[in-house]
Design an enzyme around this catalytic site. Structure first.
Site, short mmCIF file in Angstrom:
data_model
loop_
_atom_site.label_atom_id
_atom_site.label_comp_id
_atom_site.label_asym_id
_atom_site.label_seq_id
_atom_site.Cartn_x
_atom_site.Cartn_y
_atom_site.Cartn_z
N LYS A 98 -10.51 10.43 6.68
CA LYS A 98 -9.87 10.69 6.23
C LYS A 98 -9.58 10.25 4.69
CE LYS A 98 -5.85 11.68 5.16
NZ LYS A 98 -5.26 11.53 3.78
N GLY A 124 -4.60 1.02 2.52
CA GLY A 124 -3.93 2.13 2.29
C GLY A 124 -2.03 1.38 1.89
N SER A 125 -0.58 2.19 1.25
CA SER A 125 0.51 1.53 1.25
C SER A 125 0.89 0.92 2.62
CB SER A 125 1.24 2.01 1.50
OG SER A 125 1.29 3.35 2.22
N GLY A 182 1.30 1.50 6.70
CA GLY A 182 -0.09 0.90 7.62
C GLY A 182 1.47 0.37 8.38
N GLU A 201 -5.71 -2.68 4.95
CA GLU A 201 -5.61 -3.21 4.51
C GLU A 201 -4.36 -3.00 3.21
OE1 GLU A 201 -7.64 -5.11 3.39
OE2 GLU A 201 -9.23 -6.07 5.06
N CYS A 231 -5.50 -2.79 -5.50
CA CYS A 231 -4.19 -3.80 -5.10
C CYS A 231 -4.51 -4.95 -5.42
CB CYS A 231 -5.25 -3.19 -3.39
SG CYS A 231 -6.43 -3.30 -3.23
N GLU A 267 5.49 -3.46 -5.02
CA GLU A 267 3.89 -2.79 -6.03
C GLU A 267 4.18 -1.42 -6.62
OE1 GLU A 267 1.08 -1.26 -2.70
OE2 GLU A 267 -0.17 -2.51 -3.92
P1 NAD Z 1 -0.77 5.51 1.07
O1 NAD Z 1 -0.23 4.33 2.26
O2 NAD Z 1 0.24 6.37 0.52
O3 NAD Z 1 -1.87 6.85 1.77
C1 NAD Z 1 -3.25 6.29 2.27
C2 NAD Z 1 -4.06 7.51 3.09
O4 NAD Z 1 -3.04 7.44 4.25
C3 NAD Z 1 -4.45 8.47 3.10
O5 NAD Z 1 -5.53 9.06 2.79
C4 NAD Z 1 -3.13 9.09 2.55
O6 NAD Z 1 -3.21 10.14 3.11
C5 NAD Z 1 -2.62 8.86 4.65
N1 NAD Z 1 -1.50 8.79 4.96
C6 NAD Z 1 -0.36 8.87 4.50
N2 NAD Z 1 0.86 8.64 4.69
C7 NAD Z 1 0.19 8.96 6.29
C8 NAD Z 1 0.35 9.59 7.78
N3 NAD Z 1 2.21 9.62 7.93
N4 NAD Z 1 0.03 8.99 8.95
C9 NAD Z 1 -1.74 9.12 8.39
N5 NAD Z 1 -1.58 8.62 7.18
C10 NAD Z 1 -1.22 9.31 6.48
O7 NAD Z 1 -1.85 5.06 -0.02
P2 NAD Z 1 -1.72 5.06 -1.09
O8 NAD Z 1 -1.08 6.06 -2.27
O9 NAD Z 1 -3.35 6.14 -1.19
O10 NAD Z 1 -2.81 4.24 -2.31
C11 NAD Z 1 -2.17 2.99 -2.45
C12 NAD Z 1 -2.14 1.99 -1.77
O11 NAD Z 1 -3.18 1.89 -1.10
C13 NAD Z 1 -1.65 0.48 -2.51
O12 NAD Z 1 -0.18 0.39 -1.67
C14 NAD Z 1 -2.64 -0.17 -2.63
O13 NAD Z 1 -1.83 -1.74 -2.38
C15 NAD Z 1 -3.20 0.14 -1.42
N6 NAD Z 1 -4.53 -0.43 -1.47
C16 NAD Z 1 -4.94 -1.29 -0.44
C17 NAD Z 1 -6.47 -2.13 -0.79
C18 NAD Z 1 -6.77 -3.22 0.22
O14 NAD Z 1 -7.49 -3.31 -0.08
N7 NAD Z 1 -5.65 -4.21 1.07
C19 NAD Z 1 -7.82 -1.03 -1.52
C20 NAD Z 1 -6.81 -0.29 -2.12
C21 NAD Z 1 -5.78 0.20 -2.02
#
Ligand code: NAD
Ligand code: MN
Length: 498
Positions: free
Chosen positions: A191, A244-245, A249, A267, A302, A402
């Site tokens: 996704k 993601g965030s 997570g 992650e 990130c 962040e």
């Molecule tokens: P996000 O958490 O908003 O979204 C990430 C993914 O999760 C998206 O596909 C989103 O649609 C999905 N999502 C959102 N809500 C959800 C839910 N309730 N249930 C299931 N899926 C859901 O993150 P973002 O804004 O897309 O990305 C930025 C974040 O990603 C930052 O916090 C960044 O630090 C992190 N990030 C981490 C790494 C790493 O390797 N540690 C790498 C890149 C980005």
């Protein structure tokens, strides 16, 4: 290097065919409800596509397809060398379509086209190729058992993997998951973020072209609360891998706990400290690296070096160097211009978030040294120049939260212990850097820093050969290297009585 100009890229964008449907069981399909969402480009506000907006019903179809593909062994039970050949072809196809994929990435989420070509696409291909090359070189174990027993310790694919990824490096993050997930024989439902679905949808067709059987890779575009929840709360997903965030997570762990105890590997976010001691080997080099650490990819990284910890005896001069480096090299510009090094923020929501933090920094009493507002008179409203706050106190919001934009918080320190204490004063633990010519001090710092990656006299080193991931609320498990394979396999002990 490409010789294409911004207008060449624009012309190419005009004629670009964009896959806008979900990819389930080997075919592009609409969402069952027929719903779509508008994917607007941050580059110029143009409507790129109306993309299938998937929900729980589509997630059910995708997971069922993945399950059938896994259970009948069409991929999992192929010889390792056969799976390897398919994935090596996929890596080559990614490279052969580098310009198309890079253009999709830039149009979708606003990063500079030069970075998309030089960083994102090669890293995606490398992740697939590296994982593929490993498949027929990993051996299982025979346990040291008594004479009348044979104990086999084997790894098996977990089954159906759901991979939920973010928008900052869409293709690369997807391939960090897909490489080891597919190499180990799993079926996957990917996704992508609703902010950047296009490269993943294109990748699905390339995987078929490479020879991946239908149902082994499914791509489910949609929002987190619909498509994402459809996967995280699914009863038949074996493993959920996420980038993601931290906020989302945490939510996914709850979803797994409330449903089928699917494995959850995260992650997540970061607030990485970049520690510059007065005895850094080369202060100009350190300043250039500190600038890149906050400005690269618009600060939407990130591992961005968002907290610059500087020994007070050199702070004023060092901050001046960082500001100069940012002014010299990191002015935002047209993402489609190959000379641009800082592109557009991903969308208006992210712009609001970033501007809100800049306001918070001012309100909490930090000293603004550079930037602070979107570029005036630009054709694009999403160009925010690197912004530097000095005199930041460790407890301020801009030092703790962040931001995910090009906003740097400079914090002074007087000695080693204070630097380490400030560096570790965070819920995150993704990465950290330390600059010193004192070997012992560098090692002591590396040991004391609570982070998954530590860099010495550089910022942001690493490749597929080393694990990448976070301590604390930056996540669990690791992407990249053979350690990533742990997430996609179950260990089995087989006891044979002789
Ligand atoms: P996000 O958490 O908003 O979204 C990430 C993914 O999760 C998206 O596909 C989103 O649609 C999905 N999502 C959102 N809500 C959800 C839910 N309730 N249930 C299931 N899926 C859901 O993150 P973002 O804004 O897309 O990305 C930025 C974040 O990603 C930052 O916090 C960044 O630090 C992190 N990030 C981490 C790494 C790493 O390797 N540690 C790498 C890149 C980005
Ligand atoms: Mn988000």
């Amino acid at each position: 290097m490409t010789t294409m100009t911004a207008s060449d890229w624009r012309a190419r964008a005009e004629g670009l065919a964009i896959a806008d449907q979900a990819f389930i069981d080997g075919a592009y399909v609409s969402s069952r409800s027929g719903a779509t969402f508008e994917k607007i480009s941050p580059v110029d506000g143009r409507l790129l596509a109306r993309v299938a907006s998937c929900d729980g019903e589509d997630a059910d179809l995708a997971v069922a397809a993945a399950r059938r593909a896994f259970d009948d062994g069409r991929w999992a039970r192929q010889a390792p060398a056969a799976r390897q050949a398919v994935l090596l072809r996929l890596a080559a196809l990614i490279e052969a379509h580098a310009e198309e994929l890079a253009l999709l990435e830039t149009l979708d989420m606003g990063k500079p086209i030069g970075d998309a070509l030089a960083v994102d696409v090669p890293a995606a291909a490398r992740a697939i190729r590296w994982s593929a090359e490993a498949i027929d070189k990993i051996y299982d174990e025979v346990a040291p058992t008594p004479e009348d027993q044979l104990g086999l310790v084997t790894r098996e694919p977990v089954g159906v993997v759901a991979a939920i990824v973010p928008w900052n490096f869409p293709l690369m993050m997807a391939c960090w998951k897909l490489g080891p997930a597919l190499a180990t024989g799993n079926s996957v439902v990917l996704k992508p973020s609703e902010k950047s679905p296009l490269s993943a949808l294109r990748l699905a067709a390339l995987a078929v072209e490479a020879g991946l059987p239908a149902g082994v890779l499914n791509v489910l575009p949609g929002f987190g609360h619909t498509a994402g929840q459809g996967l995280s709360r699914h009863q038949d997903v074996d493993t959920l891998v996420f980038t993601g965030s931290t906020r989302i997570g945490r939510r996914l762990m709850v979803d797994a706990g409330e449903t089928n105890m699917k494995r959850v590997w995260l992650e997540a976010g970061g607030k990485s400290p970049n520690i510059v001691f007065a005895d850094a080997p080369d202060l100009e080099e350190a300043a250039e690296a500190a600038a890149a650490a906050i400005a690269f990819n618009q600060g939407e990284v990130c591992t961005a070096g968002t907290r610059l910890l500087v020994e007070n005896s050199i702070r004023e001069a060092f901050v001046a160097r960082v500001v100069a480096a940012l002014e010299r090299h990191w002015r935002p510009g047209d993402p489609l211009d190959p000379a641009t090094r800082v592109g557009a923020l991903v969308d208006g929501t992210q712009l609001e978030t970033v501007l809100g933090y800049i306001e918070a920094g001012r309100a909490e009493g930090a000293t603004l040294r550079l930037g602070g507002a979107p570029l005036a008179d630009a054709s694009c409203a999403l160009l925010v120049p690197p912004t530097v706050f000095d005199d930041v106190a460790p407890g301020m919001r801009i030092a703790q939260e962040e931001i995910f934009g090009p906003v740097l918080s400079v914090i002074g320190f007087d000695d080693f212990d204070e630097a380490i204490a400030i560096a570790n004063d965070t819920i995150y633990g993704l990465a950290a850097a330390v600059w010193t010519r004192d070997l012992s001090k560098a090692h002591r710092a590396a040991r004391a820093l609570r982070a998954g990656s530590v860099w010495v006299n550089q910022y942001d080193g690493g490749d597929m050969t080393a694990p990448f991931g976070g301590f604390k609320q930056s996540g669990n498990g690791r992407d990249k290297s053979l350690h990533a394979f742990d997430k996609y396999t179950e260990l089995k002990a087989t006891w044979i009585k002789l």
